[in-house]
Design an enzyme around this catalytic site. Structure first.
Site, PDB file in Angstrom:
ATOM      1  CG  ASP A   1       2.730  53.715  -7.936  1.00  0.00           C
ATOM      2  OD1 ASP A   1       2.262  52.563  -7.893  1.00  0.00           O
ATOM      3  OD2 ASP A   1       3.002  54.300  -8.999  1.00  0.00           O
TER       4      ASP A   1
ATOM      5  CG  ASN B   1      10.835  52.830  -6.694  1.00  0.00           C
ATOM      6  OD1 ASN B   1      11.350  53.487  -5.785  1.00  0.00           O
ATOM      7  ND2 ASN B   1       9.666  52.230  -6.559  1.00  0.00           N
TER       8      ASN B   1
ATOM      9  CG  ASP C   1      -0.989  54.017 -10.489  1.00  0.00           C
ATOM     10  OD1 ASP C   1      -0.755  53.058  -9.740  1.00  0.00           O
ATOM     11  OD2 ASP C   1      -0.272  54.323 -11.464  1.00  0.00           O
TER      12      ASP C   1
ATOM     13  CG  ASP D   1      10.605  53.705   0.661  1.00  0.00           C
ATOM     14  OD1 ASP D   1       9.789  53.256  -0.181  1.00  0.00           O
ATOM     15  OD2 ASP D   1      11.337  52.977   1.358  1.00  0.00           O
TER      16      ASP D   1
END
Length: 315
Positions: A235, A199, A191, A208
């Site tokens: 993620d 983001n 993670d 992305d």
């Protein structure tokens, strides 16, 4: 990203389509042995033969070191066929001479099979024991057949690939543990640390791009170690290392992953983007329940994050 042979067996009607491809190619070159291969950076695997040939010593399932194959000489970048009408006259094949004599092949046509994203799947080949003229019309026909086959492969691989990163998806992971996994290994649950801030500040397009870069680094990692990488979603990623149980070896690999995913350019460096990893080992030859493995790996991941992130924990 390369297609694992494991993936191909999940494709609907693969055997039937492969037979049809070989039969169509055989109609154009009835006097040749026709076969399909898959290629990785390490090996060529003979997938299907048009028929067994008493004088040509290759067989389905045969694995050949890629540097010892003629197919490796194909120009995959430019999608150009390799035409060798009399291989005994090709001095650039001298290092393969013993293998060619052993296989009893002296005429070769190799057609690259390229997916729409530019990845190499393998080859469609036509061979003979003797030097033979190879008609240009036959080359063109086999190119068209290979192209049609690549369209089918594109459609099938979508079912087992993440559309954003190209890594394997959750469906493939479950299929693998339900139908293939017989060796033990280690499941690494990854993670990203600090990804939400990227983001929030730069938007999902930048996010992305980061995920794609992470995927490329994971793909590079698993190509040099026995395993595969999966994007679960968001993620969250999985690296499944096959046939490994020594904790010290796994620690060394986990340290490599931490290093690979904590070095970024100056823009991302400010976010301290890194990765936390939860690790669970699983034994061979048992019905390993993936849901349980993921739950245990997630538990270890939680502890890794609680311990300051950019670290790993074993379950």
């Amino acid at each position: 990203m390369q297609i694992l042979l494991n993936e191909v067996q999940y494709y609907k009607n693969f055997d039937e389509l492969a037979r049809d491809v070989l039969e169509m190619a055989k109609e154009s070159m009835p006097d040749r042995l026709i076969y399909l291969t898959s290629l990785t950076k390490q090996q060529q695997i003979i997938l299907k033969l048009s028929e067994s040939h008493p004088d040509i010593r290759i067989h389905e399932g045969m694995e050949i070191e890629v540097n010892e194959t003629v197919c490796n000489r194909i120009d995959f970048v430019n999608n150009t066929p390799l035409v060798l009408e009399d291989m005994s006259l090709e001095t650039n094949l001298d290092n393969l001479r013993a293998a060619l004599v052993a296989a009893n092949i002296n005429s070769y046509l190799g057609i690259p099979i390229i997916l729409s994203n530019g990845d190499t799947f393998g080859t469609l080949c036509a061979v003979h024991t003797d030097a033979m003229i190879i008609n240009k019309k036959c080359v063109t026909m086999l190119q068209r057949i290979a192209k049609l086959f690549s369209y089918y492969l594109d459609l099938e691989r979508l079912a087992y690939r993440d559309s954003l990163t190209g890594l394997y998806n959750r469906q493939f992971l479950y299929k693998y543990f339900e139908e293939i996994s017989t060796t033990g290994g280690a499941l690494l649950f990854l993670d990203l640390d600090g990804f939400k801030k990227i983001n929030d500040l730069y938007g999902h397009d930048t996010g992305d791009l980061v995920l794609r870069e992470v995927a490329l680094r994971l793909e590079s990692f698993v190509q040099t170690h026995h395993g595969f990488a999966v994007r679960l979603g968001g993620d969250e990623f999985i690296v499944n290392l096959v046939d490994i149980s020594n904790r010290e070896d796994i620690r060394a690999l986990a340290d490599m992953l931490l290093s690979r995913l904590s070095s970024w350019d100056t823009q991302l460096e400010a976010f301290n983007l890194s990765v936390s990893i939860g690790i669970v080992l699983y034994p061979p030859e048992e019905n390993n329940n993936l849901k349980v493995l993921l739950k245990n790996a997630d538990n270890a991941l939680y502890r890794a994050k609680a311990n300051g992130k950019n670290s790993y924990q074993f379950f």
